[in-house]
Every structure is written in structure tokens, then in C-alpha cells.
Enzyme design. Sequence first.
Site: not given
Length: 439
Positions: A226, A254, A285
Amino acid sequence: VLRGGGAGSPRAASGEAAAQLRRRLESELEDIRGAGTWKSERVIASRQGPHLRLAGGGAGAYGTAGRALGLFPRCDARASLSLPAGILNFCANNYLGLSSHPEVIRAAVEALEKFGAGLSSVRFICGTQSIHKDLEEKIARFHQREDAILYASCFDANAGIFEALLTPEDAVLSDELNHASIIDGIRLCKANKYRYKHMDMQDLEAKLQDAQKHRLRLVATDGAFSMDGDIAPLREICQLAQKYDALVFIDECHATGFLGPNGRGTDELLGVMDKVTIINSTLGKALGGAAGGYTTGPKPLIDLLRQRSRPYLFSNSLPPAVVGCASKALDLLLESNAIAQSMAAKTQRFRSKMTAAGFTISGKDHPICPVMLGDARLAAVMAEDMLNRGIYVIGFSYPVVPKGKARIRVQISAVHSDEDIDRCVEAFTEVGRKHGALP
């Protein structure tokens, strides 16, 4: 008897110990300010998206980018208005723009109305609803795994797996730049711990050779890192794991939703879905942006986690509205890979234009685009100056990243338009020249 002011009045503990604690804390906080690593929180007064309104002024709307991608096919009239551009947001993990997708919001409202605000309980007592089981099944199907288990966050998933799975007879081998939650989760377990140099396969092989004396060997790595925007060499990791009879664990926070042909993550991107044993990831996310995390993998492992994973056993179940958001986000990805595929060109546009301007961008082909600056104060000042130009970015410095490697982390979203990206590059160029980051 209660003493002090009326309702709502702040109260401080009295006594010399409390005063000594306050002095120590204030001194430590002053040191953080003096080092230029103080982290301020900007207050947003609108939905998450590529355009924001910050508290105290500024207006924003999604504009044309989201509708051009088909992300907002049934927006209400207000969302279709042509409002001022406001603040351009380039620092959210809202990779697919789904946190304000109308169908995702609608799914949350429907789940809230049908299943209530929350369960007021942990899962094994009276905190499991049909929507929790449905979402776990959907996660497993998306990742093409046997089963899945939900957590309040991926931090909890990482805190819960290593202690439950590994014993003093076992070994875990961790990339030195793994996320803090992986590091903390490994600290909680009693396995023998090895740390290999970042994405260094020679060092990993040496550590695997040394770990052959242990019963079970687990290689743990972020799929996409990240802070640096680089992608783990999973093909090579899996080859070494096969050679030395080890298992592979990846954190896909991610990567889930947008890496790989169908957005299934780095194992799909690199063609090793059948070689990775355990995946931890997040719902907070790309998959709706609310909260929640999960582990997916072999069914016996998931069954064991339901029995022994402390963050699962002792935390309330996910609120129905959060479950509804994530479930709808997965529906959209399972129906079509168009949103996931939209990321590559936008990412390349930003990276190539910033490199041409003279900036050093860490990582490769990932929408996390760290603009490397080195100096913590420079990163903080440039980020503030970018905000003055209508671009919301954040400077990262120690202890979030190593000393001397401060950067401004830019994150590209599927709902950024080409014009948004170009405006961000222009602002970076102006600010970089003003502060000496560019010639």
C-alpha cells in the site's frame, strides 16, 4: 456524587499521576509536531468520491466521469446536476468509485430496513443473519475458494489468523514491508518468525531453507504493497513455496476488485490462483468502501477460525447495512469486469505524465502512485499547497513509511476523468517547482 460542570462538560482526572501523564503526552505530541510528522485529519462534508466538499467550504459532484463509465446509471436528479468541481480527491482507497454508487447505497438502505442497525452480539451467540452467510458464500465464489469468514476489518482478519493456525512447531516467513496488521498478527502467534527482504526471492529462499526444520511453513505477503504501489512477485513466491513445501498467504486489500482480468486480485493477475492457499482482504476499499474484512481459503481452515479466531469470536457481527453494500459491490463485479478493466489506462496516464514532468513514482502499474520526495516536511508542505490548488492528497512520513522515504501517495479511481488526472499533474508540477522538488 458527580462533581464538575453540567452535562457535556469536559472533565480531567486529578492527582499527580494524571498530571505527570499529561505532561509526558504533551511533550511527546510536541516532538511529533517538531519532526514535521503530525497527521491532521481533514473533515469531509460530502460523500466519498473523486470530487469532495470539505467542511467549511467547497462544493463537489461526480460530474461526467462516473456516468461515462456506467457507474451511476440511475442517479437521482441531484447527483446529475452539474455542480462546481470543488476539491479533487486523489487519496482515497475508493478504487472503483463504488462507495457512492447508487445501487450500493440502495442495497445498504434495504438491508438496514429489513435487518436493522446491528445485531448487538457476536456471531456464535445471536449475531449471524442470512445476509452474513450469503456474503461469505459470494466472497468464496468470487475468489474461487471453498469458504470465507467475515471480520469487522481486515486488520482483525490478520490479527485472527496466525495465532489460530500456527503453533511453536511452525514457521512464518514475512516480507519486511508487510502491512502493520500482518506484522501485529504474526507477533500474536507463537510460530518461529522469519523476515525476508522486500520482494527479495534469494533471501526468501535462504529463509525457507533454514525453516525446513519446522512442521509447517507459511509465506505471508501483501499482494500489493500500500505504501509503495508495487506488486509481490507471486509467481516466484509460489514456485519457492512448492519447492520447499510451504503454504502461501496474501493480503489483498489493495488488489481485490481491480487487479486481474476480473478484479480477483494479484493471484489472478499473475496466474497463480491455484497456488495461493489463504487470502485475507477488505470490504472497506474497492468493495463498497464501508468496513469489514474476511479470510477465504480451505473450508477446514475457515471452520477452525470460527472456533478459535479471537477477533471473530469476541467482536460484534458486521452491521447489515455494511453487508448490503459489500454484497452489491460483489454483484456488480461478478456481472461484469468493465469497472475493473477501467483502471489500467487511468493509472498509466497519471504515472507517465508525472514521470515526464520529472517526478519519481514508486511501484509499477498500480493505482497507488507514491510521489517520492524523501523529506517529511517537504511532503507535508506540498500536500497542503496542493489542497490550496483544489487537489486533496496526503503526505506520508515516519512511522507510516521509513525515515527518509516520505512521499505523497496519489490514488487513482475508476471515476476520475482524464481531465481530473491532468489537473492533478499540472498542480503537482506547479507545487513541485515552487518548493524545489522539480528543477
